[in-house]
Enzyme design. Structure first.
Site, PDB file in Angstrom:
ATOM      1  N   ASP A  53      -8.710   4.206  -2.903  1.00 20.04           N
ATOM      2  CA  ASP A  53     -10.205   3.991  -1.697  1.00 20.04           C
ATOM      3  C   ASP A  53     -10.944   4.557  -2.203  1.00 20.04           C
ATOM      4  O   ASP A  53     -10.801   5.772  -2.541  1.00 20.04           O
ATOM      5  CB  ASP A  53      -9.295   5.039  -0.802  1.00 20.04           C
TER       6      ASP A  53
ATOM      7  N   ASP B 115       0.968  -0.846   0.011  1.00 24.93           N
ATOM      8  CA  ASP B 115       0.132   0.210   0.148  1.00 24.93           C
ATOM      9  C   ASP B 115       0.846   0.942   0.342  1.00 24.93           C
ATOM     10  O   ASP B 115       1.880   1.323   0.230  1.00 24.93           O
ATOM     11  CB  ASP B 115      -1.184   0.507   1.252  1.00 24.93           C
TER      12      ASP B 115
ATOM     13  N   GLU C 109       3.345   4.861  -3.878  1.00 25.78           N
ATOM     14  CA  GLU C 109       2.952   6.290  -5.018  1.00 25.78           C
ATOM     15  C   GLU C 109       4.734   7.433  -5.113  1.00 25.78           C
ATOM     16  O   GLU C 109       4.400   7.375  -5.398  1.00 25.78           O
ATOM     17  CB  GLU C 109       1.495   7.269  -4.602  1.00 25.78           C
TER      18      GLU C 109
HETATM   19  O1  MIG Z   1      -3.887   6.110   4.815  1.00 29.51           O
HETATM   20  O2  MIG Z   1      -3.792   1.264   5.582  1.00 29.51           O
HETATM   21  O3  MIG Z   1      -6.208   2.460   0.464  1.00 29.51           O
HETATM   22  O4  MIG Z   1      -6.629   0.047   1.705  1.00 29.51           O
HETATM   23  O5  MIG Z   1      -7.088  -0.034   4.638  1.00 29.51           O
HETATM   24  C1  MIG Z   1      -4.976   4.626   4.679  1.00 29.51           C
HETATM   25  C2  MIG Z   1      -4.985   1.263   5.507  1.00 29.51           C
HETATM   26  C3  MIG Z   1      -3.855   4.216   4.287  1.00 29.51           C
HETATM   27  C4  MIG Z   1      -4.767   3.086   2.296  1.00 29.51           C
HETATM   28  C5  MIG Z   1      -5.534   2.329   1.351  1.00 29.51           C
HETATM   29  C6  MIG Z   1      -6.707   1.360   2.382  1.00 29.51           C
HETATM   30  C7  MIG Z   1      -6.445   0.629   3.957  1.00 29.51           C
HETATM   31  C8  MIG Z   1      -5.618   2.205   4.805  1.00 29.51           C
HETATM   32  N1  MIG Z   1      -4.517   2.673   3.765  1.00 29.51           N
END
Ligand code: MIG
Length: 844
Positions: A499, A424, A427
Site C-alpha cells: 500500500d 494478499d 504477512e
Molecule cells: O486491509 O483487499 O494491499 O492492495 O486493495 C486491506 C483490500 C486489504 C490490502 C492490499 C490492497 C487491497 C486491500 N488489502
C-alpha cells in the site's frame, strides 16, 4: 477496517548490548567434511563448506548441535550442487580453504573467518574484537526470545568505500549503508522513507566496493527475525543478527554484482517464465464491485484504445469476504463474465486472503479443522483474529498437507476461468488477535514454532498457490501475485510493494525500491501505478504511468476511498500519455520477454540500478533515480511536480535518445528536456532491440504459426499463412555510431503460455552487426526448434547513414525515416527466414 489498525506483532528489537553476548573463543579442533571443514571452539561448532567456487556457507552452532536443514528458502540440498574442488592448508596462524575463486582464512585465536579473492583482497572479515557470538543470560522477556533458541550475531569489519544494496523490499534511497534493517514480514500501513520492516523479508545484502569493483553477497539463512546493522551502531562494523539459535550465512563472491545475483538465485531459486500475458498491463482497484463494473472497465480500455491484459478482482467479488466464494448478487455468473472478457483479450486474477472465516458449519472451515490445517497456540487452542470476513483462522502453509488442501480449494476459481491468483494479507495481517510466536507450526518432520515460520508464511502460501495452478491446469504457466514474501519467493510469485501513496515521494521511491528488489532475486516486481492511498493528480498519474509502463510487473491499483484511477480518468492529455507508454510497452514485448527469459535462466533483474552494469563507476554508487531495463535501455524518469527538465547521468559508452536520436557520450551529465509527455529514455549504442506491433493485448497479434483455412466447395484446406503485406513486422533497431564497431541483440521466443520451453521448445535468435569503414553486415543465427509464424522484418539502422542493402544477391529497398521519428534508415525484408545476413553499404 484499515490494514492500518492491524498490530505489528514483531517483538522488540534484537541488538542488545555486547555484554549480553558470549564471543567465540579459540579454535580447539578441526575435522574434514565432504565439502569443507568443521571447526570446534569448546562446545561450539563451526562448519565451513563450499557449494560452488564462489558460494561458501558458514554455520555456527553455539552448543555444537547443528539444527536440521530448513529447506524453505534454500530448497536445493548441498548434495545436489556439483562437486567443488577445495584445497585445505594448515598453518600456525590458522587454516586456509581455497575454492580457486575464494580463499577462506580461519584464524585460531580467537576462531575467526575472513575471505580473500584471488588478488588477496580481504572482504567480509570478522571484526577482530567481537566476531561471532551468541546471547547468554536470560531471554529479554519478549515472546520471540522465550520460544526460540538463543540469538546469534556476527560482526564484520565495515571498510570505507563499501556500499550496500539489496535487502529485499526497502523504502528510502539506493545505498543502504549507515542504517539497520529488520527482516520480519510486516503489514506496514503508511510506510515512508524511514520505515524499517516491510511486507517482504529478504535477509540478503549485496556489498560493493566501486574502487576495485569487488562485489559479494551475504545471505543470512535464518527464517527467524533477523537484523542487518550496516554501520548504524558503529560506522566501522556491520552485523548480521538472528533470533534463531544458529548462525548460518552464505557468502557469494562476484566479483560483479551480476555474478552475486546469479549465485544468490542459484541458492534460493529463480522464476518460472511467466505466461506472456502477465507481462501486459494489469488493472485493479479496491474493488471492482460488480460484474457490470468489471465489464465497463474492460470496455473502457478498448474504447480508449489503451492496451491491457488483466483485470484483478479485489475482495468484494466474494460472498461476505469468504475465500473461494462469489457474491451471488453482484457477480451472478462469474464463468460467463470471465469467458466474455477473454473474448476481448482480458484475463482475470481474483484475490485470495489466507484467513478462513471462523464459521462452524461452513465446509471449508469444517474440513480445515477436521484435518488440522489451522494454526493452534501452544495450549492447543485455535488461533483466531479479525480479518475481512470477521473472525478468522489461519492455515499452516508450512505443512505440505495444508498446502495441498488449500491448493485444491482454488479449483472452482480456476475452472470458472480465473487465470491467476493474487495473495494478499499474508504477512499474515490481522487484528484483535495474533498468532503467538510460540505456536507450533510446520510438518511433523520439521516441527517449528511460529517464531521460525512467520517470515515464510507468505512464501509457503505462494508455494501452495503456485502448486495448485500447476496441478489444476498443467498445460499453463502459473501466475501468482503476492504482497509478502521471503528469500526464494521469486520461485513462485510476482510481487507488488503493497500500500503505497499517491505522492511524488512514493513515485520517486519506486526507483530504488524495485532496484533493490531486483538485486534481491525478485525480478518480477512493481508498485501500484498511480499510488494506492489518496488521489493522484493528473500530472502525478502521467509521470507514474510513464515510469510504470517499464515496471517488470505493471499494475494500476487504488484504494476504495480514492477517486477513480483508471487510465482515462484524468482527462484527454493523460489518457494519451497512458496510451503512448503502454503502446510502447506492448511494442517492446519481444525485448521484455527476452529479459524475462534471462531472469528465469540466470536470476538477472530486469529493472537494474546502474551499479549493476557499471560497478566501478563512482558516479553511480548512490544514483537512485535512473535505471536500466535490461542491458540496453536507460530510463531517467521525472518524479517531481512542475519539472520539465532533468539531469541525466550517462555512464560510459554512447547513448541515443529514444525519441530524437540525439547522441550522448558518457561518462557525462546532461540536462535534458522532459515535458509532461516525455520520459527521458535512451538506448545503448552497440545494441540491437527487437520490437513488435502495437497491440491491445499481448496475444492479439502473435508471431505464431497461424493456419489458414480455405474453403473450396465442400473441402477445407489447411495450410500455413503466406507472408503478405498484411503480415506482422518484427522490427530490429540497430544502434551504431562513430566509434562503435559492433552491435548485438537477442530475441527469445516460445509459445508464451505452456512449459514446453523447459523441454527445449523455444527459439533464440542472436543478432550481430559488424561495422566496417565502407559498410556493415548484420547476421541472424537461430537456436532451438520453435518456429514463430510468418512475418516480415524491418531493420532500422541508427547512427550510420546507409545507401544500399542486399540480402544475398537481392537488393533491398531502403527508406528514410519519417518526420518526427529519430533519424535512421529503414530496410524491409520481405520475410524473416530466421537465419540471414544483410549487407549494408554506408553513405560516403
Ligand atoms: O486491509 O483487499 O494491499 O492492495 O486493495 C486491506 C483490500 C486489504 C490490502 C492490499 C490492497 C487491497 C486491500 N488489502
Amino acid at each position: 477496517m484499515e490494514s492500518s489498525s492491524l498490530p505489528d506483532s514483531a517483538p522488540a528489537g534484537v541488538g542488545a548490548s555486547d555484554s549480553a553476548f558470549t564471543w567465540l573463543g579459540d579454535l580447539t579442533g578441526a575435522d574434514r567434511l565432504p565439502r569443507g571443514v568443521a571447526f570446534t571452539s569448546g562446545a561450539a561448532r563451526m562448519e565451513i563448506t563450499a557449494l560452488a567456487p564462489n558460494v561458501v556457507r558458514v554455520r555456527l552452532a553455539p552448543d555444537g548441535v547443528m539444527r536440521p536443514r530448513r529447506p524453505w528458502a534454500v530448497d536445493r540440498p548441498a548434495e545436489e550442487w556439483p562437486e567443488t574442488p577445495l584445497t585445505l592448508d594448515e598453518r600456525d596462524e590458522g587454516f586456509a580453504l581455497d575454492t580457486g575463486q575464494v580463499r577462506v582464512r580461519v584464524a585460531r585465536r580467537p576462531l575467526q573467518v575472513r575471505f580473500e579473492d584471488r588478488e588477496g583482497t580481504v572482504f567480509a572479515a570478522d571484526e577482530p574484537v567481537r566476531g561471532c557470538g551468541w546471547r547468554t543470560g536470560e531471554p529479554a522477556g519478549d515472546t520471540a526470545r522465550a520460544v526460540s533458541p538463543r540469538p546469534v550475531i556476527c560482526w564484520k569489519t565495515l571498510p570505507d568505500g563499501e556500499h550496500y544494496y539489496g535487502l529485499g523490499e526497502r523504502t528510502g534511497l539506493l545505498d543502504k549503508r549507515g542504517a539497520r534493517y529488520t527482516n520480519w514480514t510486516t503489514d506496514v500501513w503508511n510506510h515512508g522513507p524511514s520505515t524499517d520492516a516491510m511486507y517482504h523479508a529478504i535477509p540478503f545484502v549485496l556489498a560493493l566496493r566501486p574502487a576495485t569493483g569487488l562485489a559479494y553477497g551475504l545471505y543470512c539463512n535464518t527464517t527467524f527475525r533477523s537484523v542487518f546493522d550496516l554501520g548504524d551502531t558503529d560506522p566501522q562494523r556491520y552485523s548480521l543478527e538472528a533470533d534463531g539459535g544458529e548462525l548460518d550465512y552464505y557468502l557469494i563472491h562476484g566479483p560483479t554484482p551480476a555474478e552475486v545475483v546469479r549465485g544468490y538465485t542459484a541458492l534460493t531459486g529463480r522464476m518460472v517464465l511467466p505466461p506472456r500475458w502477465a507481462l501486459g498491463y494489469h488493472q485493479s482497484r479496491w474493488s471492482y464491485a460488480s460484474d457490470h463494473e468489471v465489464r465497463t472497465v474492460a470496455a473502457g480500455f478498448r474504447r480508449h484504445r489503451i492496451p491491457a491484459d488483466v483485470i484483478h478482482l479485489d475482495i468484494d467479488y466474494m460472498d461476505g469476504f469468504r475465500d473461494f466464494t462469489w457474491n451471488a448478487q453482484t457477480f451472478p455468473h462469474p464463468g460467463r463474465l470471465m469467458a466474455d472478457l477473454r473474448q476481448q483479450g482480458f484475463r482475470v486474477v481474483p484475490i485470495v486472503d489466507p484467513g478462513i472465516k471462523n464459521e462452524p458449519g461452513a465446509p471449508v472451515y469444517e474440513a480445515g479443522v477436521a484435518h488440522e490445517h489451522f494454526l493452534r497456540d501452544a495450549e492447543g487452542a485455535l488461533c483466531h483474529a479479525q480479518v475481512w470476513p470477521g473472525d478468522c483462522v489461519f492455515p499452516d502453509f508450512a505443512r505440505a498437507a495444508t498446502r495441498a488442501w488449500s491448493g485444491e480449494l482454488h479449483r472452482g476459481l480456476l475452472e470458472a476461468g480465473a487465470s491467476g491468483i493474487w495473495n494478499d494479507m499474508n504477512e499474515p495481517a490481522m487484528h484483535g488477535g495474533e498468532i503467538p510466536l510460540s505456536a507450533p507450526a510446520g510438518d511433523d518432520t520439521r516441527p517449528a514454532t511460529f517464531a521460525e515460520v512467520r517470515n515464510v508464511y507468505a512464501l509457503e502460501e505462494a508455494r501452495a498457490t503456485e502448486q495448485a495452478l500447476r496441478q489444476i491446469r498443467p498445460d499453463e504457466r502459473p501466475f501468482v501475485l503476492t504482497r509478502a514474501g521471503f528469500a526464494g519467493i521469486q520461485r513462485y510469485s510476482a510481487m507488488w510493494t503493497g500500500d503505497n501513496t499517491s505522492s511524488w515521494e512514493h513515485l520517486e521511491m519506486a526507483l530504488p525500491q524495485l532496484s533493490n528488489l531486483g538485486l534481491s532475486g525478485m525480478a518480477f516486481c512493481g508498485t501500484d501505478i498511480g499510488g494506492f492511498f489518496g488521489n493522484a493528480t493528473p500530472e502525478l498519474f502521467a509521470r507514474w504511468i510513464e515510469m510504470g509502463a517499464f515496471f517488470p510487473f505493471a499494475r494500476g491499483h487504488s484504494h476504495l476511498d480514492s477517486r477513480r484511477h483508471e487510465l482515462w480518468a484524468f482527462g484527454s492529455e493523460v489518457t494519451a500519455i497512458a496510451r503512448r507508454y503502454l503502446e510502447l510497452r506492448y511494442r517492446l514485448l519481444p525485448y521484455l520477454y527476452t529479459l524475462f527469459e534471462e531472469a528465469a535462466a540466470t536470476g538477472a533483474p530486469l529493472w537494474r540500478p546502474l551499479i549493476y552494469a557499471y560497478p566501478t563507476d563512482p558516479a553511480v554508487i548512490a544514483l537512485h533515480d535512473e535505471v536500466l531495463l535490461g542491458a540496453d535501455l536507460l530510463l531517467a524518469p521525472v518524479y517531481r511536480p512542475g519539472v520539465t527538465v532533468r539531469q541525466v547521468y550517462f555512464p560510459a559508452g554512447a547513448w541515443h535518445d529514444f525519441w530524437t536520436g540525439e547522441r550522448f557520450v558518457g561518462p557525462r551529465h546532461a540536462l535534458v528536456l522532459a515535458p509532461l509527455e516525455t520520459l527521458p529514455l535512451y538506448v545503448r549504442e552497440g545494441s540491437i532491440i527487437p520490437s513488435g506491433p502495437t497491440m491491445q493485448y499481448s496475444d492479439e497479434r502473435l508471431f505464431e504459426h497461424l493456419t489458414l483455412e480455405v474453403s473450396v466447395g465442400e473441402k477445407t484446406i489447411k495450410g500455413p499463412v503466406v507472408v503478405e503485406e498484411s503480415s506482422e513486422v518484427l522490427t530490429l533497431d540497430v544502434y551504431l555510431g562513430e566509434e562503435t564497431t559492433a552491435a548485438v541483440g537477442q530475441l527469445y521466443e516460445d509459445d508464451g503460455h505452456t512449459l514446453a520451453y523447459q523441454r527445449g521448445e523455444y527459439r533464440r535468435t542472436r543478432y550481430r552487426c559488424e561495422r566496417g569503414a565502407a559498410g556493415s553486415s548484420i547476421t541472424a543465427t537461430v537456436e532451438g526448434p520453435y518456429t514463430p509464424g510468418p512475418r516480415r522484418l524491418s531493420l532500422r539502422i541508427h547512427g550510420v547513414p546507409v545507401s544500399a542493402a542486399r540480402l544475398g544477391e537481392r537488393a533491398l529497398s531502403i527508406h528514410a525515416s519519417a518526420a518526427g521519428e529519430p533519424p535512421h534508415t529503414r530496410i524491409d525484408l520481405p520475410y524473416d527466414s530466421g537465419a540471414w545476413t544483410v549487407a549494408l553499404l554506408h553513405e560516403q
